[in-house]
Design an enzyme around this catalytic site. Structure first.
Site, PDB file in Angstrom:
ATOM      1  CG  ASP A   1     -10.243   9.212   2.172  1.00 56.63           C
ATOM      2  OD1 ASP A   1      -9.420   8.290   2.275  1.00 56.63           O
ATOM      3  OD2 ASP A   1      -9.918  10.382   1.846  1.00 56.63           O
TER       4      ASP A   1
ATOM      5  CD  GLU B   1      -2.849  -4.949   8.260  1.00 58.36           C
ATOM      6  OE1 GLU B   1      -3.862  -4.892   8.951  1.00 58.36           O
ATOM      7  OE2 GLU B   1      -2.342  -6.040   7.891  1.00 58.36           O
TER       8      GLU B   1
ATOM      9  N   GLY C   1      12.374  -0.721  -1.964  1.00 55.70           N
ATOM     10  CA  GLY C   1      11.795   0.616  -2.043  1.00 55.70           C
ATOM     11  C   GLY C   1      10.364   0.574  -1.555  1.00 55.70           C
TER      12      GLY C   1
ATOM     13  CB  CYS D   1       6.330   0.168   3.974  1.00 48.40           C
ATOM     14  SG  CYS D   1       4.586   0.334   3.578  1.00 48.40           S
TER      15      CYS D   1
ATOM     16  CE  LYS E   1       5.996   5.317   6.669  1.00 42.49           C
ATOM     17  NZ  LYS E   1       4.578   5.432   6.961  1.00 42.49           N
TER      18      LYS E   1
HETATM   19  C1  UGA Z   1       6.139  -4.138   3.660  1.00 45.60           C
HETATM   20  C2  UGA Z   1       6.100  -5.348   4.604  1.00 45.60           C
HETATM   21  O1  UGA Z   1       6.532  -6.519   3.910  1.00 45.60           O
HETATM   22  C3  UGA Z   1       4.693  -5.565   5.166  1.00 45.60           C
HETATM   23  O2  UGA Z   1       4.688  -6.619   6.104  1.00 45.60           O
HETATM   24  C4  UGA Z   1       4.230  -4.269   5.844  1.00 45.60           C
HETATM   25  O3  UGA Z   1       2.913  -4.373   6.357  1.00 45.60           O
HETATM   26  C5  UGA Z   1       4.267  -3.132   4.842  1.00 45.60           C
HETATM   27  O4  UGA Z   1       5.629  -2.990   4.346  1.00 45.60           O
HETATM   28  C6  UGA Z   1       3.824  -1.862   5.527  1.00 45.60           C
HETATM   29  O5  UGA Z   1       4.505  -1.411   6.447  1.00 45.60           O
HETATM   30  O6  UGA Z   1       2.732  -1.356   5.226  1.00 45.60           O
HETATM   31  P1  UGA Z   1       5.469  -3.697   1.104  1.00 45.60           P
HETATM   32  O7  UGA Z   1       6.213  -2.407   1.251  1.00 45.60           O
HETATM   33  O8  UGA Z   1       4.104  -3.677   0.542  1.00 45.60           O
HETATM   34  O9  UGA Z   1       5.324  -4.435   2.535  1.00 45.60           O
HETATM   35  O10 UGA Z   1       6.334  -4.663   0.150  1.00 45.60           O
HETATM   36  P2  UGA Z   1       7.390  -5.838   0.349  1.00 45.60           P
HETATM   37  O11 UGA Z   1       6.865  -7.053  -0.284  1.00 45.60           O
HETATM   38  O12 UGA Z   1       7.855  -5.936   1.731  1.00 45.60           O
HETATM   39  O13 UGA Z   1       8.615  -5.293  -0.566  1.00 45.60           O
HETATM   40  C7  UGA Z   1       9.322  -4.100  -0.240  1.00 45.60           C
HETATM   41  C8  UGA Z   1      10.503  -3.904  -1.168  1.00 45.60           C
HETATM   42  O14 UGA Z   1      11.502  -4.902  -0.931  1.00 45.60           O
HETATM   43  C9  UGA Z   1      10.177  -4.009  -2.661  1.00 45.60           C
HETATM   44  O15 UGA Z   1      10.867  -2.982  -3.352  1.00 45.60           O
HETATM   45  C10 UGA Z   1      10.702  -5.377  -3.057  1.00 45.60           C
HETATM   46  O16 UGA Z   1      11.092  -5.446  -4.406  1.00 45.60           O
HETATM   47  C11 UGA Z   1      11.918  -5.494  -2.147  1.00 45.60           C
HETATM   48  N1  UGA Z   1      12.324  -6.885  -1.866  1.00 45.60           N
HETATM   49  C12 UGA Z   1      11.491  -7.719  -1.184  1.00 45.60           C
HETATM   50  C13 UGA Z   1      13.583  -7.333  -2.264  1.00 45.60           C
HETATM   51  O17 UGA Z   1      14.388  -6.579  -2.879  1.00 45.60           O
HETATM   52  N2  UGA Z   1      13.961  -8.626  -1.975  1.00 45.60           N
HETATM   53  C14 UGA Z   1      13.137  -9.465  -1.294  1.00 45.60           C
HETATM   54  O18 UGA Z   1      13.548 -10.629  -1.053  1.00 45.60           O
HETATM   55  C15 UGA Z   1      11.870  -9.015  -0.896  1.00 45.60           C
END
Ligand code: UGA
Length: 429
Positions: free
Chosen positions: A30, A151, A257, A260, A263
């Site tokens: 890093d 990933e 939100g 990921c 964006k």
């Molecule tokens: C997401 C993807 O799920 C991963 O597979 C991916 O690798 C990652 O982005 C990335 O591109 O690095 P992440 O952003 O860590 O992962 O979180 P999630 O669990 O997907 O949740 C994202 C948002 O959706 C959160 O705000 C969560 O509260 C919301 N969400 C999730 C809902 O409102 N309802 C759901 O049923 C699931």
């Protein structure tokens, strides 16, 4: 194998640590010297369940080390992973300047055959650009291969997702790097799919956008449930039992939100535009997500009428449970919307308060979730933390000046809440 990971953000640090855990020798690089110092001293810059123990263990056992030198990492490794940020630009496209800079630095350090793997989330065809850049800036006459290996880890569950992946995607231009990439991933016992580089890059954007679509879909269904007296959780359960649909990511709420989905959705819309395909359905996904927050704020103002000088308790600041990450958090956006309406806030998050303090000011941060309700006109749940389900509801009802609870994540049972004496408003029920 000897591996280097450039970038020690969520993806880089968790990936490097899990690679070490399965027996590879890993150097994490890093350019932030303070961060590297902290990691060397056993400190972890992020909260991620299970990560700290694994970092300490693998450092102690000599398989994981940290440096600020890309040259050192490149020299000592067979495979070099790029896991640097790819932030959004104001027009929704992706800022690839960190990737480009790292590609140039790798080019300057290569003296023998290397496999350069892109793990950052990037637009389709970035692999070609990385290869072009390394070729242009490499002085030595050496061969290299560029691979795309997106990933799929979720924050808050990153270690588990990495140790037990649903699939590993390896995008290549030639067969030469495939055997080494298989060796990297064999210990994880996951299905491996080998594709061309463009397809691998697209798999990532298409997957994240599809998951966001699934969430917006259920949120739109939730609105119909509200209009008709149906229950979105029962609808989701019934839909999810169809294996073709699946129950996961069908939780209605105040919208998605994080760093990921928003964006990647914007990026995928932009990429599609650039190649002459209008991905209208994804624009609708964004619209539904924005509207979902508006509807929830309206639910609060419809009930409490004027928010000016009212005190509202908010449980949840992180963008989801199990993380301290508050970037692009719907919970923070909700707090700011309530503040703009004149409300005073008492807030709590199990892990996200330190990071929230930098972006959410003029609120009272409360250490214990059960103390938040004291003197509040209403309580709001903004993040789906499991531990909020253990809230002392009896005490909360007594301490609120009015027993009103807005549940943006559907954590409680409406009938039970009514029985306990709450005016309880959730999403799609
Ligand atoms: C997401 C993807 O799920 C991963 O597979 C991916 O690798 C990652 O982005 C990335 O591109 O690095 P992440 O952003 O860590 O992962 O979180 P999630 O669990 O997907 O949740 C994202 C948002 O959706 C959160 O705000 C969560 O509260 C919301 N969400 C999730 C809902 O409102 N309802 C759901 O049923 C699931």
């Amino acid at each position: 194998m000897n591996l280097t990971i450039i970038g020690t953000g969520y993806v880089g640090l968790v990936t490097g640590t899990c690679f070490a855990e399965v027996g590879h020798r890993v150097i994490c690089v890093d350019n932030d010297a303070t961060k590297v110092e902290k990691l060397r001293a056993g400190g972890i810059p992020i909260y991620e369940p299970g990560l700290e123990e694994l970092v300490k263990k693998n450092v102690a056992e000599g398989r994981l080390s940290f440096t600020t030198s890309i040259a050192e990492g490149v020299e000592k490794s067979d495979v070099v992973f790029i896991a640097v940020p790819t932030p959004p630009q104001p027009d929704g496209s992706v800022d690839l300047s960190f990737i480009e800079k790292v590609a140039r630095e790798i080019a300057g350090a290569i003296t023998s055959y290397k496999i350069v793997v892109d793990k950052s989330t990037v637009p389709v065809r970035t692999g070609d650009k990385v290869a072009e850049t390394i070729k242009r800036y490499c002085k030595a006459k050496v061969e290299f291969d560029v691979v795309s290996n997106p990933e799929f880890l979720r924050e808050g569950f990153a270690v588990a997702d990495l140790m037990k992946p649903d699939r590993v995607v390896i995008g290549v231009h030639s067969q030469r790097p495939v055997a080494a990439m298989r060796d990297v991933y064999t210990p994880f016992n996951a299905p491996i799919i080998v594709t061309d580089i463009n397809s691998a890059e697209l798999i990532k954007h298409a997957s994240n956008s599809f998951l966001a679509l699934k969430i917006s879909y259920i949120n739109a269904v939730a609105n119909i449930c509200e209009a008709t007296g149906a229950n979105v959780q029962e609808v989701a359960a019934g839909m999810g039992m169809d294996e073709r649909i699946g129950r996961r990511f069908l939780n209605a709420g105040i919208g998605f939100g994080g760093s990921c989905f928003p964006k990647d959705l914007s990026a995928f819309i932009k990429i599609s535009e650039q190649v002459g395909c209008d991905f209208g359905i994804l624009k609708e996904v964004q619209k539904v997500n924005d509207a979902q927050m508006n509807r929830f704020v309206k639910k609060i103002t419809d009930t409490l009428w004027v928010l000016k000088d009212k005190t509202i308790g908010v449980l949840g600041l992180a963008f989801k449970q199990n993380t301290d990450d508050v970037r692009m958090s719907p919970a923070i956006e909700l707090c700011q919307r309530l503040q703009r309406e004149g409300a005073k806030l008492r807030v709590h998050d199990p892990k996200g308060m330190d990071k929230a303090k930098a972006i959410l000011t003029n609120v009272e941060y409360v250490e214990n979730m059960n103390d938040v309700a004291a003197g509040c006109d209403a309580l709001v749940i903004a993040t789906e933390w499991d531990e909020f389900k253990k809230l002392d509801l009896e005490r909360t009802r007594k301490e609120l000046t009015h027993p009103i609870l807005f549940d943006g994540r559907n954590l409680f049972d409406p009938a039970e809440m009514e029985r306990l004496g709450f005016i309880y408003k959730s999403v799609g029920r």
